[in-house]
Write a protein that holds these residues in place. Structure first.
Motif, short mmCIF file in Angstrom:
data_model
loop_
_atom_site.label_atom_id
_atom_site.label_comp_id
_atom_site.label_asym_id
_atom_site.label_seq_id
_atom_site.Cartn_x
_atom_site.Cartn_y
_atom_site.Cartn_z
N ASP A 148 26.56 84.12 88.76
CA ASP A 148 24.64 84.24 89.20
C ASP A 148 24.15 85.01 89.62
O ASP A 148 23.45 85.50 88.76
CB ASP A 148 24.82 82.78 88.65
N ARG A 149 23.86 84.74 90.99
CA ARG A 149 22.84 85.40 91.80
C ARG A 149 23.44 86.97 91.57
O ARG A 149 22.10 87.45 91.78
CB ARG A 149 23.34 84.42 93.62
N ALA A 150 24.63 86.58 91.37
CA ALA A 150 24.68 88.93 91.95
C ALA A 150 23.98 89.28 90.50
O ALA A 150 22.72 90.30 90.59
CB ALA A 150 25.71 89.17 91.43
N GLN A 151 23.78 88.49 89.83
CA GLN A 151 23.08 88.91 87.99
C GLN A 151 22.29 89.06 88.93
O GLN A 151 20.89 89.70 87.82
CB GLN A 151 23.50 87.64 86.78
N GLU A 152 21.79 87.76 88.63
CA GLU A 152 20.21 87.34 88.97
C GLU A 152 18.87 88.68 90.23
O GLU A 152 18.79 89.29 89.59
CB GLU A 152 19.59 86.30 89.27
#
Length: 57
Positions: free
Chosen positions: A45-49
């Motif tokens: 999720d952090r990489a996508q954000e």
């Protein structure tokens, strides 16, 4: 049509002061909350954000 009396003006100034203080305190309270939620995100999720919003959180 309302008349700007000293009482109404004082009340408006007080309201503006309360609104400014509430906004400031809300911002200060949300900064650590947002940071904690960011740290608790999964790596996926952090990489996508990060890809959607480059730069510091």
């Amino acid at each position: 049509m309302s008349i700007a009396t000293p009482t109404r003006i004082r009340g408006a100034v007080e309201d503006l002061g309360v609104a400014a203080l509430a906004g400031y305190l809300g911002t200060k309270a949300m900064e650590p909350v947002s940071q904690t939620l960011y740290e608790l995100e999964s790596d996926t999720d952090r990489a996508q954000e990060d890809a959607a919003r480059p730069g510091p959180p």
